[in-house]
Design a protein around this motif. Structure first.
Motif: not given
Length: 69
Positions: A1-4, A8-10, A42-48, A57-69
């Motif tokens: 799943m893309p980071l976006y 959006k899910e969270v 990174y500063d924008l990702l941190q702000a979001v 890291q949670y957002l990145m992990h979530l996006s990568q975990a969903k890609e593997k499903e």
């Protein structure tokens, strides 16, 4: 799943829209949407992440975990 999509899910779980996040953080309209195909600064990702009460890291992990499903 893309980071976006992960963001959006969270956000949906917290009843927040992507538009509201961008507006409240004063980042350009459509910026988060472009994270479908490009990595954010990174500063924008941190702000979001801070806004959503999670870590980048949670957002990145979530996006990568969903890609593997």
């Amino acid at each position: 799943m893309p980071l976006y999509t992960a963001i959006k899910e969270v956000a949906r779980e917290q009843n927040k829209s992507i538009y509201r996040i961008e507006h409240d953080l004063k980042i350009g309209n459509g910026t988060i949407g472009r994270w479908n195909t490009a990595l954010p600064r990174y500063d924008l990702l941190q702000a979001v992440a801070d806004y959503l009460g999670v870590t980048p890291q949670y957002l990145m992990h979530l996006s990568q975990a969903k890609e593997k499903e």
